[in-house]
Design an enzyme around this catalytic site. Sequence first.
Site, PDB file in Angstrom:
ATOM      1  N   ASP A 290       0.941  -1.100   0.022  1.00 55.18           N
ATOM      2  CA  ASP A 290      -0.018   0.011   0.119  1.00 55.18           C
ATOM      3  C   ASP A 290       1.030   1.134   0.032  1.00 55.18           C
ATOM      4  O   ASP A 290       2.099   1.210  -0.115  1.00 55.18           O
ATOM      5  CB  ASP A 290      -1.099  -0.037   1.319  1.00 55.18           C
ATOM      6  CG  ASP A 290      -2.172   0.984   0.807  1.00 55.18           C
ATOM      7  OD1 ASP A 290      -2.309   1.598   0.234  1.00 55.18           O
ATOM      8  OD2 ASP A 290      -3.093   0.623   1.549  1.00 55.18           O
TER       9      ASP A 290
HETATM   10  C1  BGC Z   1      -5.182   3.171   0.231  1.00 59.13           C
HETATM   11  C2  BGC Z   1      -5.656   2.064  -0.760  1.00 59.13           C
HETATM   12  C3  BGC Z   1      -5.452   2.508  -2.130  1.00 59.13           C
HETATM   13  C4  BGC Z   1      -3.826   3.217  -2.444  1.00 59.13           C
HETATM   14  C5  BGC Z   1      -3.769   3.975  -3.484  1.00 59.13           C
HETATM   15  C6  BGC Z   1      -3.953   3.845   0.089  1.00 59.13           C
HETATM   16  O1  BGC Z   1      -3.760   4.747   0.833  1.00 59.13           O
HETATM   17  O2  BGC Z   1      -4.927   2.553   1.457  1.00 59.13           O
HETATM   18  O3  BGC Z   1      -6.960   1.618  -0.602  1.00 59.13           O
HETATM   19  O4  BGC Z   1      -5.697   1.664  -3.015  1.00 59.13           O
HETATM   20  O5  BGC Z   1      -4.009   4.205  -1.400  1.00 59.13           O
HETATM   21  O6  BGC Z   1      -4.594   4.972  -3.947  1.00 59.13           O
END
Ligand code: BGC
Length: 729
Positions: A290
């Site tokens: 993430d």
């Molecule tokens: C979130 C994810 C997301 C990613 C990309 C993160 O902050 O937890 O769910 O897919 O960002 O945008």
Amino acid sequence: MNAQAASEAVEDRVEELLSEMTLEEKVGQMTQIDFSVVGVPVAPGEEPPIDRARLEDAVINRHVGSILNTPFTPFNKAIPIETWRKITAAIQETSSRTRLKIPVIYGIDAIHGATYTQGSVLFPQAISMAATFNPELSFKEGEITAREVRASGLHWNFSPVMDIGRQPLWPRLWETYGEDVHLASVMGTAYIKGHQGDDFSAPDKVPTCLKHYVGYSFPINGKDRTPAWIGERMLREYFLPTFEAGVQAGSPTIMVNSAEVDGIPGHANYQYLTTILRGELGFKGIAVSDWEDIKRLYTRDRLAASPKEAVKIAVMAGVDMSMVPFDFTFYDLLVELAQAGEVPMSRIDEAVSRILTVKFQTGLFDPERPVLPVEGHFATPEALETNRQAARESIILAKNDNHILPLKKDARILVTGPTANLLSVMNGGWTITWQGDNESLYPQDKLTVFEALQKKSAGKVTYVGGQAFNDPIDIGKVVAEAKNHDYVLLALGEKPYTETLGNIDSLMLDQAQIDLANAVIASGKPVILLTLGGRPRIITAIADKVPGVILGFLPGMEGGEAIADILYGDYNPNGKLPISYPRNTNDIVLYDHKPIETFESNTYKPLYPFGHGLSYTTFETRGLSVDKARIRGDENIAVHVTVKNTGMLKGKETVLLYLNDVAASVTRPVKQLKAFRKVELEPGQEQSLSFTLTPRDLSFIGVDMKRIVEPGEFKVMVGNETAGFFVTE
Ligand code: BGC
């Protein structure tokens, strides 16, 4: 070519390509950067907002394998589909000039539709899709989302969330399919199948990403990205099965839990990422980090003593791709680690083969494959109608004393409250922007609840309230106006949010909403309470005093019209709660609780239980039976029941089948949902339903952490009836 032959052909191509790659080219494939690294804030003229020199540096010199997110122009928001097509075409043109011509895979958060493409079809959020109890709608949402993502030239969707929503304070509860393992597995896998089809290289299909593996959704204090303490049994019973279902449904990518479980950050957890995910669940695809989370093993968690050690820990734990996202540190550090022999080449080869495999499977290497045309594939009338239907089926009628609803179209209705006249409050986060809270960017042609009522009522509806969620509402004026109306529709709830920005300290509503509610109730007019928002905010004192309650959660862009359809009886409501709606802020007992939670003075007394939802007609289930009195632990058992529409209106009903293992060596929930079916019946019509319970349905995680079926008595429950059977030794 059959599936087996196709997969062998991909394996051969991956192996061949890998054998030609340098270390730098391999590590580049494992690197994912934010678009801002190659973007410019505002593009001159017709150009896509790209800095060509920086794009070439990233893709040609650093061999970057993946890019994510929407451009920063001057903030991250949805852009026109034509701009997306130019951006992705420019990136592919650049990758076609690299030595090995490996395409870049572009990932996007298309959470309830194509979030970042202007004018896309934006569905109810997952919590509301779950409330439909209709997997067919989830399948169609997947199909439509994939089509719109692909028509935007994008290749990879960071959705669905397969975390279980068992902590109502958590600001991403609404991104889940609710508290139940079975419901979430069914809705999530239906979405994946619609999104990917049998072959996601098809021009209208897109690979999905299971999020956020695993245990992310259960922070002990309710705040996003804070620790969970989940024992192995609980992990295996509640948190792993939805991911297992997603893997079996064929999702080829998984995103890692951004927080920590049991003291181990998700990105450092070898046991979860490798032993269980690969060894037990048989997952073969990409594990992507993430946002910035490899770095955070050093900067936040202090698990690593340096950024370099953080990279080593994460890669060795099983992370294949790093969402870095703003620089090339991951690339530089991993190259150094590999050169020093601290990360073996075999591990890098493994990660890169997974990435290349997904790129082949997505059809990215096929130069003949044109981008899906926009015409006929984007915001089509059929897709809008499906969305409207999903919104209608997601709305939960929780209370309807003396049939106060539906209202007549000539009734004079005063509409008030912070959620009555905004689109953002029905859509939540990941709508046009990350937080979804920029109302001015919302499409002009979509209707708020107030606007939809006004349209249907021929001018009998008045709104008193602000223009933005936090605008003060003149309570004196509301009360004075109430006198000129027959009913008050009081719309309360939450403003949009996601992730840490949505953290709150209590489920209580803010004082301004409570004051407004009390004044409206004191006016003496009949009040219908409507709630919108991602979490079950406490409404007990209000709900007790009003005759009608509708729980809207986040019904998406068609929510206003869907709610008006239901308020006026143009649609018979059939949504059901996918969570237990708490009565008090610390009253977090879920429907599948243990016997001890309702022992002596303990009770399960939510304001509304899981599965609750009324209709304008009535249904009855009867004749519950099982086809055998005794089975072996490896046998299936069939369950039969009849459902009848006993009222005066056509309607849909979801029949819920629960199971209880009467006595076991590990305490069992008092009941667990094992099957459900939604049917539509005319007045007086009945239908016989059959369900099959499998050994897996009867199983649990035993004392030794292995899944077992224990001999003994079982009960199945549907409606007011119970039937029993025995599993023999
Ligand atoms: C979130 C994810 C997301 C990613 C990309 C993160 O902050 O937890 O769910 O897919 O960002 O945008």
